[in-house]
Design a protein around this motif. Structure first.
Motif, PDB file in Angstrom:
ATOM      1  N   GLN A 378       0.318  -3.006   5.126  1.00  0.00           N
ATOM      2  CA  GLN A 378       0.870  -4.041   5.988  1.00  0.00           C
ATOM      3  C   GLN A 378       2.351  -3.824   6.275  1.00  0.00           C
ATOM      4  OE1 GLN A 378      -1.426  -5.431   3.489  1.00  0.00           O
ATOM      5  NE2 GLN A 378      -2.933  -5.467   5.134  1.00  0.00           N
ATOM      6  N   ILE A 390       2.954  -9.805  10.964  1.00  0.00           N
ATOM      7  CA  ILE A 390       2.320  -8.885  10.023  1.00  0.00           C
ATOM      8  C   ILE A 390       1.419  -7.942  10.810  1.00  0.00           C
ATOM      9  CG2 ILE A 390       0.900  -8.641   7.962  1.00  0.00           C
ATOM     10  CD1 ILE A 390       1.671 -11.455   7.153  1.00  0.00           C
ATOM     11  N   ASP A 392      -0.986  -4.228  10.752  1.00  0.00           N
ATOM     12  CA  ASP A 392      -1.855  -3.484   9.839  1.00  0.00           C
ATOM     13  C   ASP A 392      -1.892  -2.016  10.229  1.00  0.00           C
ATOM     14  OD1 ASP A 392      -4.653  -2.370   8.917  1.00  0.00           O
ATOM     15  OD2 ASP A 392      -4.310  -4.175   7.732  1.00  0.00           O
TER      16      ASP A 392
END
Length: 438
Positions: A378, A390, A392
């Motif tokens: 993350q 956030i 990924d």
């Protein structure tokens, strides 16, 4: 090949103009028969009969390096790095985390933070170091000793493994705070703002960089106070040092306001490699790739890769440089085979070393990036409007975003499933990942 220096009157050259002005002023005072003694008072000198000529500092011009073509290849140079797996902690951040607590610490901006389990040390422009216990959901200590504490903005703060705290400030010295109470020991040596602070693998040693153009190593071992804790000084830059990064405790890479990048041996504090004018303007981000290779980011919006065994750069990537303008590279991180960068162009990008540093994913933000760090797969990004994003690395997508603070999210750190934020609104916030919160 050298890059082009920053324009004469830009911020990146201000230190040169300041020094030239001070040299001229000192010479003029001597010609007038005046000098200052140690307490700053003017004292008459015998007037000089001959005028000394003072030459101003003038920059040398060099052509800007052409941006490398998109077919730049590294061959097998980074095979080992590219094969690194991404560690995944199993926490779910695909939904906004749960707010555990929000604590009002100051009426002024908070600038830096570091976590040790549930304890978070936060430095601010109020000259204080605030210690928050996330479990107790309150501030448990305010570190500002009347005699020994900081007198200026706290610019960097780190926990020591034994529970003490080390902080640096614009007042040019460090404070080594006791584990309990608000007593501290002042560590003197720097003559300018302490810009960065890193702990070595040896928990008894710390490294700092400063606007006085030096890097210093400190003995921060516990026990009785020492006459001096300074262990050595590295003078490998000709302009203010903005940041420093350690590599397994054996070497340091540092960048300065003049655009230079240097590698220093931590045992001898001798410069073992350097690149003058690595960037046009300030060096704004640094990260190690392995024991020999580093990457740097600058005000010019470019990321450059270097190998200290080679005299020239490995590659240049204008990731945050566009036809419409340039954004300084404010963050660089390395995770597995991915390079993560964030810039003042309001963009976060993921590059692949497996594919010769090509951009695999880019995310455009709606405000400037104030802070950024990578944890597992993350990427946590703090914005000027207080929003936390956030991303990924595995999915190459944005997982979620949420309002963490009321304004500029200056600092973020984490401990296990907890995320801690602080910013310009003077507030500290603690969040918990959804899976950990149940």
């Amino acid at each position: 090949m050298r890059g082009r220096r920053a324009p004469l009157h830009s911020a990146a050259r201000a230190h040169e103009l300041d020094e030239d002005y001070m040299r001229r002023m000192e010479m003029a005072m001597h010609e007038l028969g005046i000098r200052e003694n140690e307490d700053g008072r003017e004292v008459a000198l015998e007037r000089r009969s001959r005028t000394a000529k003072v030459e101003p500092t003038r920059p040398t011009k060099a052509a800007l390096e052409p941006v490398l073509a998109s077919d730049t290849t590294f061959g097998t140079r980074f095979e080992k790095i590219a094969a690194r797996p991404i560690e995944y902690g199993g926490l779910e951040w695909d939904r906004p985390p749960v707010l555990v607590t929000k604590v009002n610490l100051s009426d002024r901006p908070l600038l830096c933070a570091d976590a040790l389990d549930d304890q978070v040390a936060v430095g601010g422009s109020d000259h204080d170091v605030h210690v928050v216990d996330a479990k107790k959901q309150r501030e448990v200590r305010k570190l500002n000793h009347a005699r020994n504490g900081h007198k200026e903005w706290v610019t960097c703060v780190k926990w020591l493994s034994d529970g003490r705290i080390l902080s640096g400030s614009m007042d040019s010295y460090l404070c080594l705070w006791n584990k309990h109470g608000n007593g501290c020991e002042n560590l003197y040596g720097h003559q300018g703002t302490v810009s960065d602070l890193v702990m070595l693998q040896d928990p008894q040693k710390a490294i700092t960089s400063s606007y006085d153009k030096t890097i210093r190593i400190w003995d921060v071992s516990a026990g009785r106070k020492k006459k001096t804790r300074e262990m050595g000084v590295a003078k490998c830059h000709s302009s203010p040092v903005l940041l420093v990064k350690a590599n397994n405790g054996h070497a340091l890479v540092s960048g300065c306001r003049g655009g230079n990048v240097s590698i220093t041996d931590t045992a001898t504090l001798k410069k073992v490699w350097g690149q003058d004018i690595a960037h046009e303007g300030h060096v704004t981000a640094l990260e190690w790739l392995d024991e020999n290779c580093v990457m740097s980011g600058g005000q010019d919006g470019c990321i450059r890769l270097w190998d200290r065994r080679c005299p020239t750069k490995l590659g240049t990537f204008p990731s945050h440089k566009h036809n419409s303008g340039t954004g300084a590279v404010g963050f660089l991180g390395m995770v597995g085979s991915y390079i993560v960068s964030a810039g003042a162009d309001k963009a976060v990008k993921v590059h692949s070393l497996k594919n010769d540093c090509r951009v695999l994913f880019g995310h455009k933000t709606d405000d400037f990036v104030y802070s950024c760090f990578v944890n597992g797969r993350q990427i946590f990004v703090g914005l000027g409007n207080g929003v936390c994003i956030i991303l990924d690395l595995q999915k190459l997508s944005c997982l979620t975003n949420f309002q963490a603070n009321g304004s500029g999210l200056r600092c973020m750190c984490n401990s296990g499933p907890s995320l801690f934020t602080a910013g310009d609104d003077g507030k500290f916030a603690a969040f918990q990942a959804m899976s950990a919160a149940g």
